[in-house]
Motif scaffolding. Sequence first.
Motif, PDB file in Angstrom:
ATOM      1  N   ALA A   1       0.849  -1.191   0.000  1.00  0.00           N
ATOM      2  CA  ALA A   1       0.000   0.000   0.000  1.00  0.00           C
ATOM      3  C   ALA A   1       0.881   1.235   0.000  1.00  0.00           C
ATOM      4  O   ALA A   1       2.002   1.202   0.511  1.00  0.00           O
ATOM      5  N   SER A   2       0.356   2.307  -0.562  1.00  0.00           N
ATOM      6  CA  SER A   2       1.074   3.570  -0.534  1.00  0.00           C
ATOM      7  C   SER A   2       0.080   4.702  -0.301  1.00  0.00           C
ATOM      8  O   SER A   2      -1.129   4.538  -0.520  1.00  0.00           O
ATOM      9  N   ILE A   3       0.612   5.835   0.139  1.00  0.00           N
ATOM     10  CA  ILE A   3      -0.238   6.992   0.407  1.00  0.00           C
ATOM     11  C   ILE A   3       0.521   8.257   0.050  1.00  0.00           C
ATOM     12  O   ILE A   3       1.687   8.423   0.409  1.00  0.00           O
ATOM     13  N   THR A   4      -0.140   9.121  -0.706  1.00  0.00           N
ATOM     14  CA  THR A   4       0.498  10.367  -1.125  1.00  0.00           C
ATOM     15  C   THR A   4       0.502  11.376   0.015  1.00  0.00           C
ATOM     16  O   THR A   4      -0.122  11.178   1.057  1.00  0.00           O
ATOM     17  N   ARG A   5       1.190  12.472  -0.209  1.00  0.00           N
ATOM     18  CA  ARG A   5       1.243  13.490   0.832  1.00  0.00           C
ATOM     19  C   ARG A   5      -0.131  14.086   1.084  1.00  0.00           C
ATOM     20  O   ARG A   5      -0.400  14.587   2.173  1.00  0.00           O
ATOM     21  N   GLY A   6      -1.008  13.974   0.082  1.00  0.00           N
ATOM     22  CA  GLY A   6      -2.361  14.484   0.247  1.00  0.00           C
ATOM     23  C   GLY A   6      -3.325  13.480   0.833  1.00  0.00           C
ATOM     24  O   GLY A   6      -4.491  13.810   1.090  1.00  0.00           O
ATOM     25  N   GLY A   7      -2.849  12.258   1.040  1.00  0.00           N
ATOM     26  CA  GLY A   7      -3.688  11.249   1.666  1.00  0.00           C
ATOM     27  C   GLY A   7      -4.370  10.270   0.725  1.00  0.00           C
ATOM     28  O   GLY A   7      -5.197   9.469   1.154  1.00  0.00           O
ATOM     29  N   THR A   8      -4.020  10.305  -0.559  1.00  0.00           N
ATOM     30  CA  THR A   8      -4.609   9.349  -1.502  1.00  0.00           C
ATOM     31  C   THR A   8      -3.907   8.009  -1.356  1.00  0.00           C
ATOM     32  O   THR A   8      -2.689   7.918  -1.468  1.00  0.00           O
ATOM     33  N   ALA A   9      -4.693   6.971  -1.111  1.00  0.00           N
ATOM     34  CA  ALA A   9      -4.137   5.640  -0.868  1.00  0.00           C
ATOM     35  C   ALA A   9      -4.263   4.749  -2.102  1.00  0.00           C
ATOM     36  O   ALA A   9      -5.201   4.880  -2.892  1.00  0.00           O
ATOM     37  N   ASN A  10      -3.307   3.848  -2.195  1.00  0.00           N
ATOM     38  CA  ASN A  10      -3.284   2.864  -3.281  1.00  0.00           C
ATOM     39  C   ASN A  10      -2.939   1.513  -2.667  1.00  0.00           C
ATOM     40  O   ASN A  10      -2.085   1.440  -1.785  1.00  0.00           O
ATOM     41  N   TYR A  11      -3.641   0.454  -3.123  1.00  0.00           N
ATOM     42  CA  TYR A  11      -3.438  -0.863  -2.518  1.00  0.00           C
ATOM     43  C   TYR A  11      -3.173  -1.930  -3.582  1.00  0.00           C
ATOM     44  O   TYR A  11      -3.704  -1.870  -4.691  1.00  0.00           O
ATOM     45  N   ALA A  12      -2.397  -2.912  -3.200  1.00  0.00           N
ATOM     46  CA  ALA A  12      -2.266  -4.100  -4.022  1.00  0.00           C
ATOM     47  C   ALA A  12      -3.611  -4.814  -4.033  1.00  0.00           C
ATOM     48  O   ALA A  12      -4.343  -4.797  -3.040  1.00  0.00           O
ATOM     49  N   ASP A  13      -3.930  -5.450  -5.159  1.00  0.00           N
ATOM     50  CA  ASP A  13      -5.220  -6.135  -5.268  1.00  0.00           C
ATOM     51  C   ASP A  13      -5.407  -7.169  -4.163  1.00  0.00           C
ATOM     52  O   ASP A  13      -6.523  -7.374  -3.672  1.00  0.00           O
ATOM     53  N   SER A  14      -4.320  -7.791  -3.760  1.00  0.00           N
ATOM     54  CA  SER A  14      -4.404  -8.877  -2.780  1.00  0.00           C
ATOM     55  C   SER A  14      -4.809  -8.406  -1.389  1.00  0.00           C
ATOM     56  O   SER A  14      -5.206  -9.230  -0.556  1.00  0.00           O
ATOM     57  N   VAL A  15      -4.705  -7.108  -1.123  1.00  0.00           N
ATOM     58  CA  VAL A  15      -5.023  -6.618   0.229  1.00  0.00           C
ATOM     59  C   VAL A  15      -6.184  -5.639   0.250  1.00  0.00           C
ATOM     60  O   VAL A  15      -6.593  -5.199   1.325  1.00  0.00           O
ATOM     61  N   LYS A  16      -6.729  -5.314  -0.912  1.00  0.00           N
ATOM     62  CA  LYS A  16      -7.840  -4.362  -0.971  1.00  0.00           C
ATOM     63  C   LYS A  16      -9.008  -4.855  -0.132  1.00  0.00           C
ATOM     64  O   LYS A  16      -9.381  -6.028  -0.193  1.00  0.00           O
ATOM     65  N   GLY A  17      -9.560  -3.947   0.648  1.00  0.00           N
ATOM     66  CA  GLY A  17     -10.683  -4.294   1.503  1.00  0.00           C
ATOM     67  C   GLY A  17     -10.277  -4.886   2.838  1.00  0.00           C
ATOM     68  O   GLY A  17     -11.113  -5.044   3.731  1.00  0.00           O
ATOM     69  N   ARG A  18      -9.006  -5.229   2.996  1.00  0.00           N
ATOM     70  CA  ARG A  18      -8.527  -5.825   4.261  1.00  0.00           C
ATOM     71  C   ARG A  18      -7.519  -4.928   4.978  1.00  0.00           C
ATOM     72  O   ARG A  18      -7.475  -4.901   6.203  1.00  0.00           O
ATOM     73  N   PHE A  19      -6.709  -4.218   4.211  1.00  0.00           N
ATOM     74  CA  PHE A  19      -5.656  -3.377   4.792  1.00  0.00           C
ATOM     75  C   PHE A  19      -6.019  -1.906   4.604  1.00  0.00           C
ATOM     76  O   PHE A  19      -6.641  -1.521   3.611  1.00  0.00           O
ATOM     77  N   THR A  20      -5.580  -1.078   5.541  1.00  0.00           N
ATOM     78  CA  THR A  20      -5.779   0.360   5.455  1.00  0.00           C
ATOM     79  C   THR A  20      -4.482   1.073   5.816  1.00  0.00           C
ATOM     80  O   THR A  20      -3.921   0.831   6.889  1.00  0.00           O
ATOM     81  N   ILE A  21      -4.044   1.937   4.921  1.00  0.00           N
ATOM     82  CA  ILE A  21      -2.852   2.734   5.192  1.00  0.00           C
ATOM     83  C   ILE A  21      -3.289   4.144   5.585  1.00  0.00           C
ATOM     84  O   ILE A  21      -4.274   4.677   5.068  1.00  0.00           O
ATOM     85  N   SER A  22      -2.554   4.722   6.519  1.00  0.00           N
ATOM     86  CA  SER A  22      -2.855   6.086   6.948  1.00  0.00           C
ATOM     87  C   SER A  22      -1.562   6.773   7.351  1.00  0.00           C
ATOM     88  O   SER A  22      -0.557   6.108   7.627  1.00  0.00           O
ATOM     89  N   ARG A  23      -1.592   8.094   7.370  1.00  0.00           N
ATOM     90  CA  ARG A  23      -0.394   8.838   7.756  1.00  0.00           C
ATOM     91  C   ARG A  23      -0.781  10.001   8.654  1.00  0.00           C
ATOM     92  O   ARG A  23      -1.895  10.537   8.563  1.00  0.00           O
TER      93      ARG A  23
END
Length: 115
Positions: free
Chosen positions: A49-71
């Motif tokens: 998973a990754s997250i931009t400085r503005g808070g936009t998150a991106n996830y690998a298909d394998s973890v979508k819906g299960r993992f959450t990234i935050s900063r």
Amino acid sequence: QVQLVESGGGLVQAGGSLGLSCAASGFTFSIYVMGWYRQTPGKQRELVASITRGGTANYADSVKGRFTISRDNAKKTVALQMNSLKPEDTGSYYCKATLLRVEYWGKGTLVTVSS
């Protein structure tokens, strides 16, 4: 001195949850894209998973819906909440900071999901 220090890894049963945290220092955290990667023996390190400085998150298909990234830019931390864990989520999890061609990596934390 740049530092990325991961914490929160451990052993959990399948279906359980675990939260990882990465504390950053030594660089302007708020302008970097932050990411979590994982690696298992014999495989390449992959983006979770990754997250931009503005808070936009991106996830690998394998973890979508299960993992959450935050900063938290004020605290200079990035977190990864992992729910409904599966044995295939087992691996070493690394925190990465990216700005154009500049990259910083943490040393990783081990997550083991037992079946």
